[in-house]
Each structure stands twice: as structure tokens, then as C-alpha cells.
Design a protein around this motif. Structure first.
Motif, PDB file in Angstrom:
ATOM      1  N   GLY A 135       2.031  30.466  -8.482  1.00  0.00           N
ATOM      2  CA  GLY A 135       1.411  30.104  -9.742  1.00  0.00           C
ATOM      3  C   GLY A 135      -0.028  29.659  -9.568  1.00  0.00           C
ATOM      4  O   GLY A 135      -0.942  30.163 -10.244  1.00  0.00           O
ATOM      5  N   ILE A 136      -0.273  28.714  -8.660  1.00  0.00           N
ATOM      6  CA  ILE A 136      -1.623  28.206  -8.449  1.00  0.00           C
ATOM      7  C   ILE A 136      -2.516  29.286  -7.832  1.00  0.00           C
ATOM      8  O   ILE A 136      -3.678  29.462  -8.216  1.00  0.00           O
ATOM      9  CB  ILE A 136      -1.598  26.949  -7.564  1.00  0.00           C
ATOM     10  N   ALA A 137      -1.976  30.026  -6.864  1.00  0.00           N
ATOM     11  CA  ALA A 137      -2.758  31.101  -6.247  1.00  0.00           C
ATOM     12  C   ALA A 137      -3.138  32.160  -7.277  1.00  0.00           C
ATOM     13  O   ALA A 137      -4.244  32.720  -7.229  1.00  0.00           O
ATOM     14  CB  ALA A 137      -1.979  31.730  -5.094  1.00  0.00           C
ATOM     15  N   LYS A 189      -9.200  40.733 -16.162  1.00  0.00           N
ATOM     16  CA  LYS A 189      -8.484  41.229 -14.990  1.00  0.00           C
ATOM     17  C   LYS A 189      -7.412  40.243 -14.538  1.00  0.00           C
ATOM     18  O   LYS A 189      -7.112  40.130 -13.355  1.00  0.00           O
ATOM     19  CB  LYS A 189      -9.460  41.500 -13.847  1.00  0.00           C
ATOM     20  N   ARG A 190      -6.818  39.528 -15.500  1.00  0.00           N
ATOM     21  CA  ARG A 190      -5.844  38.501 -15.174  1.00  0.00           C
ATOM     22  C   ARG A 190      -4.630  39.075 -14.453  1.00  0.00           C
ATOM     23  O   ARG A 190      -4.247  38.594 -13.383  1.00  0.00           O
ATOM     24  CB  ARG A 190      -5.391  37.796 -16.463  1.00  0.00           C
ATOM     25  N   ALA A 191      -4.000  40.103 -15.015  1.00  0.00           N
ATOM     26  CA  ALA A 191      -2.798  40.663 -14.397  1.00  0.00           C
ATOM     27  C   ALA A 191      -3.121  41.306 -13.052  1.00  0.00           C
ATOM     28  O   ALA A 191      -2.300  41.283 -12.137  1.00  0.00           O
ATOM     29  CB  ALA A 191      -2.141  41.677 -15.334  1.00  0.00           C
ATOM     30  N   GLN A 192      -4.322  41.869 -12.909  1.00  0.00           N
ATOM     31  CA  GLN A 192      -4.699  42.431 -11.617  1.00  0.00           C
ATOM     32  C   GLN A 192      -4.868  41.334 -10.562  1.00  0.00           C
ATOM     33  O   GLN A 192      -4.538  41.527  -9.399  1.00  0.00           O
ATOM     34  CB  GLN A 192      -5.998  43.222 -11.759  1.00  0.00           C
ATOM     35  N   GLY A 193      -5.379  40.168 -10.981  1.00  0.00           N
ATOM     36  CA  GLY A 193      -5.460  39.038 -10.057  1.00  0.00           C
ATOM     37  C   GLY A 193      -4.090  38.589  -9.612  1.00  0.00           C
ATOM     38  O   GLY A 193      -3.849  38.320  -8.430  1.00  0.00           O
ATOM     39  N   VAL A 194      -3.145  38.504 -10.566  1.00  0.00           N
ATOM     40  CA  VAL A 194      -1.756  38.165 -10.240  1.00  0.00           C
ATOM     41  C   VAL A 194      -1.191  39.188  -9.261  1.00  0.00           C
ATOM     42  O   VAL A 194      -0.545  38.847  -8.268  1.00  0.00           O
ATOM     43  CB  VAL A 194      -0.908  38.112 -11.523  1.00  0.00           C
ATOM     44  N   ALA A 195      -1.456  40.477  -9.540  1.00  0.00           N
ATOM     45  CA  ALA A 195      -0.917  41.543  -8.693  1.00  0.00           C
ATOM     46  C   ALA A 195      -1.488  41.485  -7.283  1.00  0.00           C
ATOM     47  O   ALA A 195      -0.782  41.772  -6.306  1.00  0.00           O
ATOM     48  CB  ALA A 195      -1.195  42.907  -9.319  1.00  0.00           C
ATOM     49  N   LEU A 196      -2.758  41.092  -7.147  1.00  0.00           N
ATOM     50  CA  LEU A 196      -3.346  41.005  -5.810  1.00  0.00           C
ATOM     51  C   LEU A 196      -2.664  39.927  -4.976  1.00  0.00           C
ATOM     52  O   LEU A 196      -2.406  40.117  -3.782  1.00  0.00           O
ATOM     53  CB  LEU A 196      -4.847  40.725  -5.916  1.00  0.00           C
ATOM     54  N   VAL A 197      -2.367  38.787  -5.591  1.00  0.00           N
ATOM     55  CA  VAL A 197      -1.637  37.744  -4.860  1.00  0.00           C
ATOM     56  C   VAL A 197      -0.238  38.234  -4.513  1.00  0.00           C
ATOM     57  O   VAL A 197       0.239  38.063  -3.385  1.00  0.00           O
ATOM     58  CB  VAL A 197      -1.579  36.449  -5.686  1.00  0.00           C
ATOM     59  N   LEU A 198       0.418  38.878  -5.479  1.00  0.00           N
ATOM     60  CA  LEU A 198       1.759  39.394  -5.232  1.00  0.00           C
ATOM     61  C   LEU A 198       1.761  40.544  -4.235  1.00  0.00           C
ATOM     62  O   LEU A 198       2.802  40.843  -3.639  1.00  0.00           O
ATOM     63  CB  LEU A 198       2.392  39.859  -6.549  1.00  0.00           C
ATOM     64  N   SER A 199       0.596  41.185  -4.043  1.00  0.00           N
ATOM     65  CA  SER A 199       0.560  42.306  -3.110  1.00  0.00           C
ATOM     66  C   SER A 199       0.899  41.859  -1.699  1.00  0.00           C
ATOM     67  O   SER A 199       1.445  42.640  -0.903  1.00  0.00           O
ATOM     68  CB  SER A 199      -0.821  42.973  -3.124  1.00  0.00           C
ATOM     69  N   GLY A 200       0.590  40.600  -1.368  1.00  0.00           N
ATOM     70  CA  GLY A 200       1.001  40.098  -0.059  1.00  0.00           C
ATOM     71  C   GLY A 200       2.501  40.128   0.095  1.00  0.00           C
ATOM     72  O   GLY A 200       3.032  40.504   1.151  1.00  0.00           O
ATOM     73  N   LEU A 201       3.205  39.758  -0.983  1.00  0.00           N
ATOM     74  CA  LEU A 201       4.669  39.772  -0.946  1.00  0.00           C
ATOM     75  C   LEU A 201       5.192  41.197  -0.794  1.00  0.00           C
ATOM     76  O   LEU A 201       6.114  41.453  -0.008  1.00  0.00           O
ATOM     77  CB  LEU A 201       5.210  39.117  -2.214  1.00  0.00           C
ATOM     78  N   THR A 202       4.608  42.127  -1.551  1.00  0.00           N
ATOM     79  CA  THR A 202       5.120  43.495  -1.487  1.00  0.00           C
ATOM     80  C   THR A 202       4.758  44.160  -0.154  1.00  0.00           C
ATOM     81  O   THR A 202       5.561  44.912   0.403  1.00  0.00           O
ATOM     82  CB  THR A 202       4.574  44.324  -2.663  1.00  0.00           C
TER      83      THR A 202
END
Length: 424
Positions: free
Chosen positions: A134-136, A148-161
Motif C-alpha cells: 500500500g505505502i509503496a 499513471k496511478r494504476a501503472q505505478g501500482v503495477a510497477l510495484v506489483l511487478s516485483g511480485l510477478t
């Protein structure tokens, strides 16, 4: 040049990229610690439940699935609690504290001697999960800039994927070769490295000085927040019913050797990586259409996997498509939560991971029940299909309510701060 959230400090594009990479590395560690149990479930069951494993490997594997559920429960409890209580903290300081907790909790998971103690350690290690993402995500969104809010979320989540492409298969191989405890120590080392990366690269960002626990918890008074949490919690059970038992599915149904399980995890991870990035981009275009599209694709992918899992091509293609469709929904659901939570942004950004991990626990639990009852290792796929269908129904109901309000001329305050009319 981009301004940091504090105002006076300018950041070069290179510094922004390094900061985003450091945040994504934390996602890589989280993906590794969360999903490595899936590939090592038989090893964990044999080591921690030797008597039961000798009697019935299927029942031992099902019981060992509680380790997955314990982690999921920790995420559910920790995400809203930490996000609401620490919303005023400077964001970088909070990230460093969470990474310290991850490191210590993962070490405890590796060294504690009994099944019961490992269960507790997995619960404790999961507490920072949702708050970190959440904070990241908030930090990444501010670094990415408007629109680009959702893209920012996706970039953080990209580490998980990406962890599911590289980290989980590699650590699964390490665990098979050297023992599952060594695998968790390797994950702890990733968290320690992330601590250093965040310390060095992420700019200082103040917390929200106006945030209070009461304001953050106000999100729970909004019906659409509960609708969206239900979409994630139930709909994502479709992914985790499959992923939790992918190792025995590959060995017992498809007939692959244990050495090939990491390649199945790579296929899953490739799908998740591609789906996450595509979903983030499409969600910035239309949350509603993206959610409808990928729920339909997830259901179709589960049907394909259930019908063809006995064949290697069907297994690899099926898990790739399931991973892609489900992962595309993650940034979409998070964007939706941030829209409907209004000013409770810290808790909204974290609650997505509570919802997804309820799905994790629910899918693992129901899939384990089906296996223990003797229905076989394909049964969790069909349970996943039912859960996906239920999540899709909730999505239609929630978004349909917005459309009905839109016809009456109601506008919704989006998390970006702009006022936009509901899509018709």
C-alpha cells in the motif's frame, strides 16, 4: 526533472527509476516468501508432518496448505491495522520498518522446529505485507506523476510477478536441493537487500499530516469498499485454489517429475508478469471494462486448465493464462478501491492485499478440503472456477450500481483528486 512529494527536492529520471526498482525489489521478496510454499508444499509436509505423510501424502499436503492460509490471514490482519495506525509516518521510515519485520519473520519461519511454530511465524511474517504494498504503491504513484496511478501500482506489483518467473522457481529448486528451510533463509536475504536498496534510493516522503485512524477507518463505512473487497477476496480465490496445489497437480495429474515443477512455476510467473503490466495500463484507461474483460478470461482459462491438465501442453498453457488473467485484475481492483475509499487512501492502498489474501486463504482452504476428501488434484481448479464466477457477479453488481447512480447525474470523487463522471 520531477519534484518529490516534499516539494523542494528535485529527482532526476535515473533516481526515479532506481527508487521504483528498489520498491519493486520489495515486491520480489514478498512474492518469493508468499509463493515459494506452493512449490515446496510436499517437502514441507514431509519434514513437519512426517507421521501423517507416511500414512497419506495427499492428506499431509492438504494440512501443510495451512501454512499458506496462515500467511494469508496475517496479511488480512496486518494490512488495515498498520496502514491506519501509521498513515502519518514518513513513508520511507515506514517502509524500512516493514522490511525489518519481513526479514526477522522470514528467518523465524526458517529456523523454528515444529509445524505449529512455523504456522505462527508465517502469520507474523505476513503482517507487513499489505502495508508495504500500500505505502509503496502511494510512493510509486507520486513518482510516476498524474494519470499513471494504476501503472505505478503495477510497477510495484511487478516485483511480485517477476518473483514468480525467477525467484520462486529458483528458490523452489534451492529448497528441493538443500531443504525448504534454506529456501526461506534465501528469501530473508532478499528482504535484507531490499532494506539497503530502499534506504539508498527511495526519496524521503512525508506521511499524511491530516491522517487519523478514524479517517482511515471511515473507508469501512462505505458500501462500495465492501463490494470491492468482496470482488478481490472471492474472485481471487480462483487463482489461489490452483496455485496452492500446482506442485501436486503437475506431478500427480500431468505426470511431470519434481524437477520440472519450477518450470510450471515459471509459466505461472510469466503469465502473472505480463497480465499485471497489461492490467495496470488498461485500468488507467477504464477500470470497469478491464475488470469485466479479465474476469471473463480468468473463467475461460480455468475451464481450459481443468479439461487439459493431464497433458503437459494443457498444464503449461493453462497456468500461464490463469496467472495472466488473475494478475491483470490486481492493479484494477486496487485502483477501484482507491476510487471508492475517497480520502482514506493509505488504508485503501493496503486493503487490496487483505482482499487478495482472503482469496489466497479461501482458495487454499477449499482446495485442500477437496483433495483431502478424495476428489483429486484437479478439483481445486473447478472450485476456483466457482469462486471466480462469484467474484465476477460481485463486480457486475458493484459497477452496475455506479452506472445506475451515473444515470441520475451522480459524480464520484476519484483518488487522483479530480471529479469525474461515472462511465456509461
Amino acid at each position: 526533472m520531477t519534484l518529490s512529494s516534499d516539494g523542494p527536492t528535485t529527482l532526476t529520471p535515473a533516481r526515479i527509476r532506481l527508487a521504483l526498482l528498489a520498491l519493486a525489489l520489495g515486491g520480489f521478496g514478498i512474492g518469493s516468501t508468499e509463493f515459494v510454499a506452493m512449490g515446496l508444499l510436499p517437502n514441507i509436509a514431509q519434514d513437519l508432518l512426517p507421521g501423517l505423510y507416511a500414512q497419506s501424502s495427499a492428506e499431509a499436503n492438504a494440512n501443510a496448505g495451512w501454512i499458506i492460509s496462515a500467511y494469508a490471514l496475517g496479511v488480512v490482519v496486518g494490512a488495515p491495522t498498520i496502514a491506519a495506525a501509521a498513515a502519518r509516518w514518513p513513508r520511507k521510515r515506514l517502509l524500512l520498518a516493514l522490511l525489518t519485520a519481513f526479514t526477522l519473520g522470514t528467518i523465524a519461519s526458517a529456523v523454528l522446529p515444529t509445524f505449529e511454530l512455523v504456522l505462527i511465524a508465517r502469520f507474523v511474517a505476513a503482517l507487513p505485507h499489505g502495508a508495504y504494498f500500500g505505502i509503496a504503491s502511494l510512493v510509486a504513484a507520486s513518482l510516476m506523476g498524474p494519470g499513471k496511478r494504476a501503472q505505478g501500482v503495477a510497477l510495484v506489483l511487478s516485483g511480485l510477478t517477476i518473483a514468480n518467473v525467477i525467484g520462486v522457481p529458483a528458490i523452489t529448486w534451492l529448497g528441493q536441493a538443500a531443504g525448504w528451510r534454506i529456501a526461506y533463509l534465501a528469501v530473508a536475504a532478499i528482504f535484507a537487500l531490499t532494506f539497503l536498496a530502499v534506504l539508498a534510493a527511495v526519496p524521503w516522503q512525508a506521511g499524511d499530516p491530516h491522517a487519523t485512524m478514524k479517517r482511515e477507518l471511515r473507508a469501512f463505512t462505505r458500501g462500495q469498499v465492501w463490494f470491492t473487497l468482496g470482488i478481490g477476496a472471492i474472485g481471487f480465490g480462483g487463482l489461489f485454489a490452483v496455485y496452492s496445489y500446482v506442485a501436486p497437480l503437475a506431478t500427480e495429474v500431468t505426470g511431470l517429475g519434481p524437477s520440472l515443477v519450477p518450470t510450471v512455476l515459471i509459466a505461472f510467473g510469466l503469465g502473472m508478469t505480463i497480465g499485471n503490466l497489461v492490467g495496470g495500463r488498461l485500468a488507467d484507461w477504464s477500470v470497469r471494462r478491464t475488470m469485466y474483460l479479465f474476469f471473463a478470461l480468468l473463467a475461460a482459462s480455468l475451464v481450459l486448465l481443468g479439461l487439459t491438465a493431464a497433458h503437459p501442453v494443457g498444464l503449461y498453457l493453462g497456468v500461464f493464462l490463469v496467472g495472466a488473467a488473475a494478475s491483470a485484475l490486481s492493479p484494477t481492483i486496487q485502483a477501484r478501491l482507491m476510487d471508492v475509499a475517497h480520502d482514506s487512501q493509505s488504508i485503501a492502498a493496503a486493503l487490496n492485499h487483505s482482499a487478495l489474501n482472503i482469496g489466497n486463504g479461501l482458495g487454499a482452504f477449499l482446495g485442500g478440503l477437496a483433495i483431502a476428501a478424495g476428489f483429486g488434484y484437479v478439483a481445486p481448479v473447478w472450485i476456483g472456477l466457482v469462486l471466480t464466477g462469484a467474484g465476477a457477479i460481485l463486480a457486475v453488481a458493484s459497477l452496475g450500481l455506479d452506472r445506475a447512480r451515473g444515470r441520475r447525474g451522480v459524480v464520484v470523487p476519484y483518488a487522483t483528486g479530480a471529479i469525474e463522471s461515472i462511465e456509461l
